[in-house]
Design a protein around this motif. Structure first.
Motif, mmCIF file in Angstrom:
data_model
loop_
_atom_site.group_PDB
_atom_site.id
_atom_site.type_symbol
_atom_site.label_atom_id
_atom_site.label_comp_id
_atom_site.label_asym_id
_atom_site.label_seq_id
_atom_site.Cartn_x
_atom_site.Cartn_y
_atom_site.Cartn_z
ATOM 1 N N ASP A 38 35.255 58.740 61.607
ATOM 2 C CA ASP A 38 35.897 59.013 62.902
ATOM 3 C C ASP A 38 35.857 57.782 63.798
ATOM 4 O OD1 ASP A 38 36.496 61.584 62.162
ATOM 5 O OD2 ASP A 38 34.789 62.497 63.199
ATOM 6 N N LEU A 39 34.720 57.080 63.808
ATOM 7 C CA LEU A 39 34.613 55.874 64.632
ATOM 8 C C LEU A 39 35.554 54.788 64.127
ATOM 9 C CD1 LEU A 39 33.223 54.428 66.977
ATOM 10 C CD2 LEU A 39 31.468 53.658 65.363
ATOM 11 N N MET A 40 35.680 54.660 62.823
ATOM 12 C CA MET A 40 36.598 53.676 62.260
ATOM 13 C C MET A 40 38.026 53.927 62.743
ATOM 14 S SD MET A 40 35.320 53.158 58.320
ATOM 15 C CE MET A 40 33.756 52.363 57.958
ATOM 16 N N ARG A 41 38.420 55.184 62.725
ATOM 17 C CA ARG A 41 39.767 55.523 63.199
ATOM 18 C C ARG A 41 39.937 55.144 64.673
ATOM 19 N NH1 ARG A 41 38.372 60.350 60.174
ATOM 20 N NH2 ARG A 41 39.467 60.319 58.161
ATOM 21 N N LYS A 42 38.937 55.479 65.488
ATOM 22 C CA LYS A 42 39.013 55.172 66.917
ATOM 23 C C LYS A 42 39.084 53.665 67.161
ATOM 24 C CE LYS A 42 36.484 59.311 68.367
ATOM 25 N NZ LYS A 42 35.216 59.842 68.947
ATOM 26 N N MET A 43 38.467 52.895 66.274
ATOM 27 C CA MET A 43 38.420 51.441 66.441
ATOM 28 C C MET A 43 39.573 50.738 65.741
ATOM 29 S SD MET A 43 35.910 51.132 68.440
ATOM 30 C CE MET A 43 35.709 49.350 68.441
ATOM 31 N N GLY A 44 40.536 51.507 65.251
ATOM 32 C CA GLY A 44 41.760 50.908 64.731
ATOM 33 C C GLY A 44 41.768 50.574 63.261
ATOM 34 N N ILE A 45 40.766 51.029 62.507
ATOM 35 C CA ILE A 45 40.778 50.802 61.063
ATOM 36 C C ILE A 45 41.881 51.674 60.455
ATOM 37 C CG2 ILE A 45 39.461 50.958 58.919
ATOM 38 C CD1 ILE A 45 38.300 48.893 60.775
ATOM 39 N N PRO A 46 42.762 51.119 59.621
ATOM 40 C CA PRO A 46 43.832 51.929 59.022
ATOM 41 C C PRO A 46 43.281 53.102 58.222
ATOM 42 C CG PRO A 46 44.229 49.581 58.675
ATOM 43 C CD PRO A 46 42.847 49.693 59.235
ATOM 44 N N GLU A 47 43.981 54.216 58.278
ATOM 45 C CA GLU A 47 43.520 55.421 57.598
ATOM 46 C C GLU A 47 43.307 55.183 56.109
ATOM 47 O OE1 GLU A 47 42.183 59.202 56.934
ATOM 48 O OE2 GLU A 47 42.520 58.199 58.864
ATOM 49 N N VAL A 48 44.163 54.406 55.475
ATOM 50 C CA VAL A 48 44.001 54.151 54.047
ATOM 51 C C VAL A 48 42.690 53.426 53.776
ATOM 52 C CG1 VAL A 48 45.282 51.963 54.101
ATOM 53 C CG2 VAL A 48 45.147 53.287 51.966
ATOM 54 N N HIS A 49 42.256 52.563 54.684
ATOM 55 C CA HIS A 49 40.977 51.867 54.524
ATOM 56 C C HIS A 49 39.805 52.820 54.739
ATOM 57 C CE1 HIS A 49 42.805 47.602 55.353
ATOM 58 N NE2 HIS A 49 43.401 48.254 54.367
ATOM 59 N N VAL A 50 39.947 53.715 55.713
ATOM 60 C CA VAL A 50 38.898 54.715 55.957
ATOM 61 C C VAL A 50 38.700 55.565 54.720
ATOM 62 C CG1 VAL A 50 38.215 56.696 57.361
ATOM 63 C CG2 VAL A 50 39.379 54.761 58.442
ATOM 64 N N GLN A 51 39.793 55.996 54.105
ATOM 65 C CA GLN A 51 39.704 56.833 52.908
ATOM 66 C C GLN A 51 39.046 56.088 51.753
ATOM 67 O OE1 GLN A 51 43.571 58.427 52.000
ATOM 68 N NE2 GLN A 51 43.781 59.453 53.978
ATOM 69 N N MET A 52 39.316 54.800 51.668
ATOM 70 C CA MET A 52 38.725 54.031 50.567
ATOM 71 C C MET A 52 37.209 53.967 50.691
ATOM 72 S SD MET A 52 41.454 50.906 50.041
ATOM 73 C CE MET A 52 40.483 50.110 48.733
ATOM 74 N N VAL A 53 36.695 53.654 51.871
ATOM 75 C CA VAL A 53 35.249 53.417 52.007
ATOM 76 C C VAL A 53 34.449 54.701 52.135
ATOM 77 C CG1 VAL A 53 35.661 51.137 53.008
ATOM 78 C CG2 VAL A 53 35.314 53.092 54.521
ATOM 79 N N THR A 54 35.112 55.828 52.417
ATOM 80 C CA THR A 54 34.382 57.088 52.567
ATOM 81 C C THR A 54 34.736 58.122 51.499
ATOM 82 O OG1 THR A 54 36.040 57.991 54.104
ATOM 83 C CG2 THR A 54 34.176 56.785 55.071
ATOM 84 N N TYR A 55 35.589 57.737 50.541
ATOM 85 C CA TYR A 55 35.991 58.695 49.515
ATOM 86 C C TYR A 55 36.389 58.009 48.208
ATOM 87 C CZ TYR A 55 38.654 62.502 47.275
ATOM 88 O OH TYR A 55 39.130 63.437 46.392
ATOM 89 N N LYS A 56 37.466 57.235 48.230
ATOM 90 C CA LYS A 56 38.063 56.754 46.995
ATOM 91 C C LYS A 56 37.178 55.763 46.241
ATOM 92 C CE LYS A 56 42.895 57.598 48.233
ATOM 93 N NZ LYS A 56 44.244 57.009 48.410
ATOM 94 N N ASN A 57 36.499 54.876 46.943
ATOM 95 C CA ASN A 57 35.684 53.883 46.242
ATOM 96 C C ASN A 57 34.494 54.532 45.537
ATOM 97 O OD1 ASN A 57 37.404 51.893 47.097
ATOM 98 N ND2 ASN A 57 36.073 51.094 48.698
ATOM 99 N N ALA A 58 33.868 55.489 46.194
ATOM 100 C CA ALA A 58 32.753 56.193 45.554
ATOM 101 C C ALA A 58 33.230 56.935 44.312
ATOM 102 C CB ALA A 58 32.114 57.162 46.539
ATOM 103 N N LEU A 59 34.381 57.572 44.413
ATOM 104 C CA LEU A 59 34.939 58.278 43.260
ATOM 105 C C LEU A 59 35.222 57.308 42.121
ATOM 106 C CD1 LEU A 59 36.109 60.773 41.871
ATOM 107 C CD2 LEU A 59 38.247 60.371 43.117
ATOM 108 N N ALA A 60 35.801 56.153 42.439
ATOM 109 C CA ALA A 60 36.128 55.173 41.405
ATOM 110 C C ALA A 60 34.869 54.643 40.722
ATOM 111 C CB ALA A 60 36.924 54.021 42.010
ATOM 112 N N ALA A 61 33.837 54.351 41.517
ATOM 113 C CA ALA A 61 32.616 53.770 40.953
ATOM 114 C C ALA A 61 31.872 54.767 40.072
ATOM 115 C CB ALA A 61 31.713 53.277 42.081
ATOM 116 N N PHE A 62 31.639 55.959 40.582
ATOM 117 C CA PHE A 62 30.793 56.901 39.854
ATOM 118 C C PHE A 62 31.554 57.690 38.793
ATOM 119 C CE2 PHE A 62 28.274 56.067 43.676
ATOM 120 C CZ PHE A 62 27.029 55.828 43.113
ATOM 121 N N SER A 63 32.877 57.709 38.862
ATOM 122 C CA SER A 63 33.628 58.381 37.800
ATOM 123 C C SER A 63 33.571 57.599 36.496
ATOM 124 C CB SER A 63 35.086 58.583 38.224
ATOM 125 O OG SER A 63 35.769 57.338 38.351
ATOM 126 N N LEU A 64 33.089 56.351 36.537
ATOM 127 C CA LEU A 64 32.879 55.593 35.315
ATOM 128 C C LEU A 64 31.910 56.311 34.377
ATOM 129 C CD1 LEU A 64 32.569 52.000 36.857
ATOM 130 C CD2 LEU A 64 34.476 52.860 35.471
#
Length: 301
Positions: free
Chosen positions: A231-257
């Motif tokens: 939520d803070l990232m969004r308020k501070m102007g971080i693009p939504e796609v970047h927020v999703q990567m660091v709080t969802y997609k990257n963890a899925l990519a790493a541990f789905s190995l």
């Protein structure tokens, strides 16, 4: 949707689970770690590991969250060598269990010879069973310990793309990313990494291979740290796609190995049914009304 890829849920309450689910957390990863005081018998490790793949996995499902874990001998308890040797004999019995997505959290604490020995042995175990590795970087002399963790992993021929180096800060992040590892960040009150600092790191380094977690445990910690930071990232102007990567997609990519973690695990999860029991045990107490969802209660993502 969020994933909290480092949270010690055996320390949390059912209220925490309910709040996490309401905040959008769909999956969690619980690394094996120490309990605040040293264990003295190998049987206590056996029961703890069994809880991670058993009761806690069930308990999370009763609140609409998919639970995974990592298995390992943590660095703080590696210094009791006779006990550590027994734990190392026990670990192969658990690393292949359903829901185990990595060997971890392993690495260094005081950076002793014993810690180095058992860190190396567990890197070899990860190679044998084809699992990613979750590295705990030390609280003291963090830069030295982080670099040493990566150096030793490379000595053992580990692929950085299969290793999550956790508890990073501004001092370590560049080296970790430059060397091709996943960089985990623990959002922990008053120490480690705050949400505001995390925003600045994502602004500076971008979202690639960066993973945000709470590491919420028995100390003063926040199981909602991941959605709050998002939520803070969004308020501070971080693009939504970047927020999703660091709080969802990257963890899925790493541990789905590991082959144990799939997005369909939560997208196609059955509705919550708190009438279910595990070994005759329920998350409810007498007089409490079970939560039972039907298909109409499910919200499509």
């Amino acid at each position: 949707m969020y994933i909290d890829p480092h949270i010690h849920l055996v320390s949390r309450t059912t209220d925490d689970y309910e709040a996490m689910q309401k905040a959008g957390i769909v999956a969690t990863i619980e690394p094996a770690f120490w309990l605040g005081q040293p264990r003295t018998e190998v049987g206590s490790f056996k029961d703890y590991f069994s809880t991670l793949v058993g009761w806690e996995r069930f308990r999370a499902s009763q609140f609409g969250i998919v639970h995974y874990c990592t298995m390992g001998l943590n660095s703080k308890e590696a210094n009791n060598i006779p006990l550590a040797e027994q734990v190392m004999e026990l670990l192969p019995l658990y690393v292949g269990k359903e829901g185990v997505v990595a060997i971890g959290e392993i690495g260094y604490d005081d950076q002793t010879e014993a810690e180095d020995r058992f860190y190396r042995e567990q890197l070899e175990l990860a190679k044998e069973v084809d699992l990613p590795v979750l590295i705990h970087t030390p609280h003291r002399d963090k830069k030295k310990g982080t670099y040493r963790s990566m150096d030793v992993a490379e000595e053992h021929g580990m692929d950085p793309r299969w290793i999550i180096v956790d508890h990073n800060n501004e001092e370590t992040v560049k080296e970790v990313l430059d060397r091709g590892y996943w960089a985990g960040f623990t959002i922990y009150p008053h120490t480690k990494m705050g949400s505001e600092r995390m925003v600045e790191i994502v602004k500076q380094y971008g979202p690639e291979r960066i993973i945000v977690n709470s590491a919420a445990d028995w100390g003063i910690s926040d199981p909602l740290a991941v959605p709050k930071t998002a939520d803070l990232m969004r308020k501070m102007g971080i693009p939504e796609v970047h927020v999703q990567m660091v709080t969802y997609k990257n963890a899925l990519a790493a541990f789905s190995l590991s082959g144990q973690m799939h997005e369909d695990d939560w997208l196609k999860a059955p509705p919550i049914d708190q009438t279910k029991k595990m070994g005759g045990n329920s998350v409810l107490r007498g007089g409490q009304v079970p939560r039972v969802e039907g298909p109409s209660d499910r919200v499509e993502n």
